[in-house]
Motif scaffolding. Structure first.
Motif, PDB file in Angstrom:
ATOM      1  N   ARG A  29     -36.397   3.741  -8.418  1.00 16.01           N
ATOM      2  CA  ARG A  29     -37.756   3.702  -8.921  1.00 16.01           C
ATOM      3  C   ARG A  29     -38.693   4.546  -8.047  1.00 16.01           C
ATOM      4  O   ARG A  29     -39.662   5.119  -8.532  1.00 16.01           O
ATOM      5  N   ILE A  30     -38.442   4.607  -6.743  1.00 14.72           N
ATOM      6  CA  ILE A  30     -39.249   5.395  -5.803  1.00 14.72           C
ATOM      7  C   ILE A  30     -38.412   6.602  -5.411  1.00 14.72           C
ATOM      8  O   ILE A  30     -37.334   6.454  -4.822  1.00 14.72           O
ATOM      9  N   PRO A  64     -40.117  -0.016  -1.063  1.00 13.87           N
ATOM     10  CA  PRO A  64     -41.214  -0.712  -1.744  1.00 13.87           C
ATOM     11  C   PRO A  64     -42.226  -1.294  -0.763  1.00 13.87           C
ATOM     12  O   PRO A  64     -43.433  -1.283  -1.039  1.00 13.87           O
ATOM     13  N   GLU A  76     -43.790   4.742 -10.153  1.00 11.94           N
ATOM     14  CA  GLU A  76     -43.829   3.459  -9.453  1.00 11.94           C
ATOM     15  C   GLU A  76     -45.097   3.270  -8.639  1.00 11.94           C
ATOM     16  O   GLU A  76     -45.583   2.150  -8.486  1.00 11.94           O
ATOM     17  N   ARG A 136     -47.713   2.114 -11.231  1.00 14.62           N
ATOM     18  CA  ARG A 136     -47.364   0.804 -11.769  1.00 14.62           C
ATOM     19  C   ARG A 136     -47.579  -0.302 -10.737  1.00 14.62           C
ATOM     20  O   ARG A 136     -48.254  -1.304 -10.994  1.00 14.62           O
ATOM     21  N   SER A 137     -47.011  -0.115  -9.546  1.00 18.10           N
ATOM     22  CA  SER A 137     -47.077  -1.174  -8.538  1.00 18.10           C
ATOM     23  C   SER A 137     -48.493  -1.347  -7.996  1.00 18.10           C
ATOM     24  O   SER A 137     -48.919  -2.476  -7.713  1.00 18.10           O
ATOM     25  N   HIS A 162     -41.512   1.359 -18.007  1.00 20.66           N
ATOM     26  CA  HIS A 162     -41.762   0.362 -16.972  1.00 20.66           C
ATOM     27  C   HIS A 162     -43.230  -0.049 -16.887  1.00 20.66           C
ATOM     28  O   HIS A 162     -43.532  -1.129 -16.382  1.00 20.66           O
TER      29      HIS A 162
END
Length: 246
Positions: free
Chosen positions: A15-16, A22, A49, A52-53, A78
């Protein structure tokens, strides 16, 4: 316009798409004091990501741009239902429709042929007084020879700067204050590099007759030794938060 397929295979289900965990991505969002409603633009956003995060943690909204159709598709999936938008296109030519509070290019300064040119691209979408985020490699140790330089995916020692040289470049040469930074560790380098090896091996097992199989087999044969001998020792990586000097 798209990213070559071997990049998509290598990144697999990550994702990253850089040497950040993360936890480090979360630390960066906290360190730059994001606020609900802040507008972000992420150029070369990968799978989205960051947007999103950081929306989930801080309530930001924004736009991500990437040349990879596969990455943009995953980013949209996502982040479905969130106030973040993903655009397939050339990040080097993108200008946001509305000036943003934060504009980022995390690990892709090739879009501007280096840090200086990338800052010029990012500034086109930045509101006055806003913040830039630049992800960039730097020499942890001075490479002793050309073999080490090439083992870190560089052509010459001057392709990267030492950390003091990079920080001085931001301020003395380009006129931006460094106001925060979060650096990758050797462990987060390992997590990113080693994830590629597993993704490649998994793909090779499933696609032994694919035209890319010889290239990726050769990469898996050599990349682990290259990483532990050169990259994890000599090359650092970090994200640097900048504000323009008055």
């Amino acid at each position: 316009m798209d990213l070559p397929r071997h990049h998509v295979i290598r990144e697999g289900d990550l994702r990253i798409l850089n040497p950040f965990s993360p936890a480090k991505l979360a630390t960066l969002g906290q360190a730059i004091k994001l606020r609900a409603g802040d507008r972000l633009v992420d150029l070369c956003c990968g799978k989205g990501e960051l947007l999103r995060s950081w929306h989930l943690a801080h309530g930001i909204r924004g736009i991500g741009v990437d040349i990879s159709t596969a990455f943009i598709t995953e980013a949209r999936e996502h982040a479905a239902g969130l106030p973040v938008e993903f655009v397939h296109g050339d990040a080097a030519g993108f200008v946001a429709p509305e000036p943003a509070d934060v504009v980022a290019c995390i690990g892709a300064t090739w879009i501007g042929d280096g840090v200086a040119g990338t800052i010029e691209i990012l500034e086109r979408s930045l509101r006055p007084g806003g913040m830039l985020l630049i992800g960039e490699p730097y020499w942890r140790l001075d490479p002793p020879d050309q073999q080490t330089v090439e083992g870190c995916h560089a052509q010459t020692r001057d392709d990267f700067r030492s950390l003091p040289e990079l920080v001085a470049h931001f301020g003395d040469d380009l006129g931006w204050d460094l106001v925060e930074m979060v650096l990758a560790s050797q462990d987060s380098w390992d997590r990113y590099a080693a994830a590629h090896w597993l993704n490649i091996r998994t793909w090779l097992d499933a696609n032994p007759d694919d035209e890319l199989a010889p290239q990726l087999r050769a990469e898996l044969d050599t990349d682990p030794v290259r990483h532990v001998r050169y990259q994890r020792e000599y090359l650092g990586w970090g994200v640097f938060a900048l504000r323009k000097r008055g």
